[in-house]
Design an enzyme around this catalytic site. Structure first.
Site, PDB file in Angstrom:
ATOM      1  CG  ASP A  13     -55.017  14.353 -47.835  1.00 29.59           C
ATOM      2  OD1 ASP A  13     -54.748  15.216 -46.955  1.00 29.59           O
ATOM      3  OD2 ASP A  13     -54.427  14.331 -48.927  1.00 29.59           O
ATOM      4  CG  ASP A  19     -46.325  14.413 -43.634  1.00 32.57           C
ATOM      5  OD1 ASP A  19     -45.916  13.489 -42.927  1.00 32.57           O
ATOM      6  OD2 ASP A  19     -45.651  14.913 -44.555  1.00 32.57           O
ATOM      7  CG  PHE A  50     -44.965   9.223 -50.080  1.00 29.67           C
ATOM      8  CD1 PHE A  50     -45.133  10.583 -49.825  1.00 29.67           C
ATOM      9  CD2 PHE A  50     -45.563   8.672 -51.196  1.00 29.67           C
ATOM     10  CE1 PHE A  50     -45.886  11.378 -50.682  1.00 29.67           C
ATOM     11  CE2 PHE A  50     -46.320   9.460 -52.058  1.00 29.67           C
ATOM     12  CZ  PHE A  50     -46.476  10.813 -51.803  1.00 29.67           C
ATOM     13  CG  ASP A  57     -51.031  13.516 -55.197  1.00 33.85           C
ATOM     14  OD1 ASP A  57     -51.239  13.893 -54.026  1.00 33.85           O
ATOM     15  OD2 ASP A  57     -50.313  14.142 -56.001  1.00 33.85           O
ATOM     16  NE  ARG A 108     -54.935  14.032 -56.365  1.00 29.39           N
ATOM     17  CZ  ARG A 108     -54.332  14.653 -55.353  1.00 29.39           C
ATOM     18  NH1 ARG A 108     -54.552  14.238 -54.123  1.00 29.39           N
ATOM     19  NH2 ARG A 108     -53.522  15.666 -55.578  1.00 29.39           N
TER      20      ARG A 108
HETATM   21  P1  IMP Z   1     -48.692  18.575 -43.832  1.00 26.57           P
HETATM   22  O1  IMP Z   1     -47.234  18.245 -43.773  1.00 26.57           O
HETATM   23  O2  IMP Z   1     -49.429  18.063 -42.610  1.00 26.57           O
HETATM   24  O3  IMP Z   1     -48.912  20.031 -44.062  1.00 26.57           O
HETATM   25  O4  IMP Z   1     -49.281  17.783 -45.079  1.00 26.57           O
HETATM   26  C1  IMP Z   1     -49.688  18.479 -46.200  1.00 26.57           C
HETATM   27  C2  IMP Z   1     -50.147  17.629 -47.341  1.00 26.57           C
HETATM   28  O5  IMP Z   1     -49.060  16.842 -47.820  1.00 26.57           O
HETATM   29  C3  IMP Z   1     -51.259  16.625 -47.081  1.00 26.57           C
HETATM   30  O6  IMP Z   1     -52.548  17.198 -47.069  1.00 26.57           O
HETATM   31  C4  IMP Z   1     -51.066  15.714 -48.286  1.00 26.57           C
HETATM   32  O7  IMP Z   1     -51.716  16.251 -49.417  1.00 26.57           O
HETATM   33  C5  IMP Z   1     -49.573  15.715 -48.482  1.00 26.57           C
HETATM   34  N1  IMP Z   1     -48.964  14.478 -47.922  1.00 26.57           N
HETATM   35  C6  IMP Z   1     -48.342  14.341 -46.729  1.00 26.57           C
HETATM   36  N2  IMP Z   1     -47.913  13.069 -46.543  1.00 26.57           N
HETATM   37  C7  IMP Z   1     -48.300  12.394 -47.663  1.00 26.57           C
HETATM   38  C8  IMP Z   1     -48.153  11.001 -48.075  1.00 26.57           C
HETATM   39  O8  IMP Z   1     -47.596  10.121 -47.391  1.00 26.57           O
HETATM   40  N3  IMP Z   1     -48.683  10.683 -49.297  1.00 26.57           N
HETATM   41  C9  IMP Z   1     -49.313  11.600 -50.096  1.00 26.57           C
HETATM   42  N4  IMP Z   1     -49.470  12.893 -49.738  1.00 26.57           N
HETATM   43  C10 IMP Z   1     -48.972  13.281 -48.530  1.00 26.57           C
HETATM   44 MG    MG Z   2     -54.025  17.449 -48.953  1.00 31.17          MG
END
Ligand code: IMP
Ligand code: MG
Length: 175
Positions: free
Chosen positions: A100, A103, A152, A159, A165
């Site tokens: 999705d 981040d 965010f 979500d 979602r």
């Molecule tokens: P990571 O920091 O790349 O490991 O992101 C891990 C997970 O954090 C993603 O797969 C999302 O499920 C969640 N996430 C990160 N940023 C957002 C956001 O802006 N909105 C909602 N979920 C987020």
């Molecule tokens: Mg995710």
């Protein structure tokens, strides 16, 4: 729009999202001609993106879903991420991971070795969103729907504490 305690405002409308996802799908469809790719969607967040993207694939293709669970490692390596539900044989397959959002990149960075270990014929990442300014780990997506600012976002599978979602468009946190 209010979700839990926070206010969100419209960011990317449903039509724009659908058009971009169609574009990505058609690109992947072309790139994987004759390769019978195996899509692996990472739950929960990617299920909406995966479902829309997959319907733009016209070549022979398979899809499977996994869930990542993180637990504290016993050593100094910190959190360890394992997958639940990856029964599908990955060895020798052309794998496209569906996410999705990338981040910080932490989740994928920790999980990629597990896939690589199974020796796919090739491995690419398609993500609906990426936040380049938030990236802290070396993870590079091959297909990106939209690059978004470090804010965010909510909707289209993403979500806030379990809610949002099902919203067909993308919202961002209003501050
Ligand atoms: P990571 O920091 O790349 O490991 O992101 C891990 C997970 O954090 C993603 O797969 C999302 O499920 C969640 N996430 C990160 N940023 C957002 C956001 O802006 N909105 C909602 N979920 C987020
Ligand atoms: Mg995710």
């Amino acid at each position: 729009m209010q979700v839990h305690d926070k206010v969100f405002r419209p960011f990317i409308d449903a039509k724009t999202i659908q058009a971009r996802v169609a574009e990505l799908g058609k690109q992947i469809d072309k790139d994987y001609e004759g390769k019978r790719p195996l899509f692996i969607a990472i739950l929960n967040g990617s299920f909406v993106f995966a479902s829309d993207l997959f319907r733009h694939i016209t070549i022979d293709a398979e899809i499977s879903f996994i869930k990542l669970a993180s637990y504290k490692g016993t050593s100094s390596t910190g959190n360890v991420i394992t997958s639940i539900g990856m029964e599908e044989a990955v060895t020798g397959r052309h794998v496209v991971l569906l996410e999705d959002i990338i981040d910080t990149g932490k989740t994928l960075h920790a999980f990629l070795p597990e896939i690589v270990h199974r020796q796919p014929a090739s491995l690419k990442i398609a993500t609906f969103l990426s936040k380049p300014d938030a990236l802290q780990y070396e993870v590079k997506a091959d297909y990106v729907g939209f690059e978004v600012p470090n804010k965010f976002v909510l909707g289209y599978g993403l979500d806030y504490d379990g809610l949002g979602r099902n919203i067909p468009e993308l919202y961002e946190l209003a501050e």
